[in-house]
Write a protein that holds these residues in place. Structure first.
Motif, PDB file in Angstrom:
ATOM      1  N   THR A 101      -9.417   7.938   9.863  1.00 40.92           N
ATOM      2  CA  THR A 101      -8.821   8.373   8.598  1.00 40.92           C
ATOM      3  C   THR A 101      -7.317   8.538   8.755  1.00 40.92           C
ATOM      4  O   THR A 101      -6.539   8.105   7.894  1.00 40.92           O
ATOM      5  N   TRP A 102      -6.885   9.144   9.865  1.00 35.74           N
ATOM      6  CA  TRP A 102      -5.449   9.326  10.104  1.00 35.74           C
ATOM      7  C   TRP A 102      -4.740   7.976  10.149  1.00 35.74           C
ATOM      8  O   TRP A 102      -3.688   7.794   9.532  1.00 35.74           O
ATOM      9  N   GLU A 103      -5.296   7.012  10.872  1.00 33.01           N
ATOM     10  CA  GLU A 103      -4.655   5.705  11.003  1.00 33.01           C
ATOM     11  C   GLU A 103      -4.636   4.954   9.670  1.00 33.01           C
ATOM     12  O   GLU A 103      -3.702   4.192   9.403  1.00 33.01           O
ATOM     13  N   THR A 104      -5.625   5.185   8.821  1.00 29.73           N
ATOM     14  CA  THR A 104      -5.622   4.597   7.477  1.00 29.73           C
ATOM     15  C   THR A 104      -4.473   5.188   6.672  1.00 29.73           C
ATOM     16  O   THR A 104      -3.738   4.469   5.981  1.00 29.73           O
ATOM     17  N   TYR A 105      -4.288   6.498   6.769  1.00 30.19           N
ATOM     18  CA  TYR A 105      -3.153   7.159   6.117  1.00 30.19           C
ATOM     19  C   TYR A 105      -1.831   6.606   6.655  1.00 30.19           C
ATOM     20  O   TYR A 105      -0.918   6.277   5.885  1.00 30.19           O
ATOM     21  N   VAL A 106      -1.699   6.487   7.982  1.00 30.28           N
ATOM     22  CA  VAL A 106      -0.470   5.959   8.591  1.00 30.28           C
ATOM     23  C   VAL A 106      -0.190   4.556   8.044  1.00 30.28           C
ATOM     24  O   VAL A 106       0.957   4.215   7.739  1.00 30.28           O
ATOM     25  N   ALA A 107      -1.233   3.744   7.893  1.00 28.56           N
ATOM     26  CA  ALA A 107      -1.066   2.381   7.367  1.00 28.56           C
ATOM     27  C   ALA A 107      -0.512   2.393   5.942  1.00 28.56           C
ATOM     28  O   ALA A 107       0.205   1.473   5.544  1.00 28.56           O
ATOM     29  N   SER A 108      -0.809   3.457   5.184  1.00 25.95           N
ATOM     30  CA  SER A 108      -0.312   3.523   3.802  1.00 25.95           C
ATOM     31  C   SER A 108       1.212   3.618   3.765  1.00 25.95           C
ATOM     32  O   SER A 108       1.839   3.205   2.798  1.00 25.95           O
ATOM     33  N   TRP A 109       1.824   4.136   4.831  1.00 27.09           N
ATOM     34  CA  TRP A 109       3.289   4.195   4.902  1.00 27.09           C
ATOM     35  C   TRP A 109       3.896   2.807   5.028  1.00 27.09           C
ATOM     36  O   TRP A 109       5.037   2.575   4.644  1.00 27.09           O
ATOM     37  N   LYS A 110       3.131   1.863   5.577  1.00 21.68           N
ATOM     38  CA  LYS A 110       3.622   0.500   5.785  1.00 21.68           C
ATOM     39  C   LYS A 110       3.237  -0.438   4.643  1.00 21.68           C
ATOM     40  O   LYS A 110       3.811  -1.521   4.506  1.00 21.68           O
ATOM     41  N   ALA A 111       2.267  -0.025   3.831  1.00 22.38           N
ATOM     42  CA  ALA A 111       1.775  -0.880   2.741  1.00 22.38           C
ATOM     43  C   ALA A 111       2.929  -1.302   1.829  1.00 22.38           C
ATOM     44  O   ALA A 111       3.796  -0.493   1.496  1.00 22.38           O
ATOM     45  N   THR A 112       2.910  -2.562   1.418  1.00 24.41           N
ATOM     46  CA  THR A 112       4.026  -3.102   0.641  1.00 24.41           C
ATOM     47  C   THR A 112       3.767  -3.185  -0.856  1.00 24.41           C
ATOM     48  O   THR A 112       4.709  -3.308  -1.629  1.00 24.41           O
ATOM     49  N   THR A 113       2.505  -3.103  -1.274  1.00 27.82           N
ATOM     50  CA  THR A 113       2.220  -3.162  -2.711  1.00 27.82           C
ATOM     51  C   THR A 113       1.562  -1.860  -3.170  1.00 27.82           C
ATOM     52  O   THR A 113       0.853  -1.208  -2.388  1.00 27.82           O
ATOM     53  N   PRO A 114       1.786  -1.486  -4.432  1.00 24.18           N
ATOM     54  CA  PRO A 114       1.125  -0.275  -4.949  1.00 24.18           C
ATOM     55  C   PRO A 114      -0.401  -0.346  -4.837  1.00 24.18           C
ATOM     56  O   PRO A 114      -1.035   0.653  -4.506  1.00 24.18           O
ATOM     57  N   ALA A 115      -0.991  -1.516  -5.069  1.00 21.55           N
ATOM     58  CA  ALA A 115      -2.451  -1.648  -4.998  1.00 21.55           C
ATOM     59  C   ALA A 115      -2.953  -1.404  -3.581  1.00 21.55           C
ATOM     60  O   ALA A 115      -3.966  -0.726  -3.376  1.00 21.55           O
TER      61      ALA A 115
END
Length: 118
Positions: A8-22
């Motif tokens: 769950t933490w790593e999924t959250y961390v990945a959201s910081w790198k996500a490039t699109t709102p979706a």
């Protein structure tokens, strides 16, 4: 250590790198309580919309930046993550530590980051 909490933490961390709102919203849905609170030395963001705005501001300042967890520990629905921040080229720009609190469903309800500010 609870590997589900780390995932769950790593999924959250990945959201910081996500490039699109979706993409960001999908990662939020997988890892964050809708009423989560993010706190760091520069401010507080409550809820997904405010957190997305915080992330957008971060990327306006440092395009392509992302975080890598160096050490993770958890117990009793809380976690500690030591991390490094990388710029868009992969160079390390800084480091810090964050603490997370999880709800009964394993979603993050509070994320608190600590790092040196300029």
């Amino acid at each position: 250590m609870d590997h589900a909490l780390q995932t769950t933490w790593e999924t959250y961390v990945a959201s910081w790198k996500a490039t699109t709102p979706a993409e960001k919203q999908a990662l939020f849905a997988a890892s964050l309580d809708e009423n989560c609170t993010y706190t760091d030395p520069l401010g507080v963001a409550s809820g997904w919309e405010a957190l997305a705005q915080t992330m957008q501001g971060f990327h306006q300042q440092i395009p392509g930046a992302y975080f890598v967890t160096e050490r993770f520990a958890s117990h009793h629905n809380v976690c500690m993550a030591q991390w490094k921040m990388h710029d868009g080229s992969g160079a390390v720009m800084g480091e810090g530590v964050s603490f997370g609190q999880y709800n009964g469903q394993g979603k993050l309800v509070a994320m608190t980051g600590f790092y040196d500010t300029p």
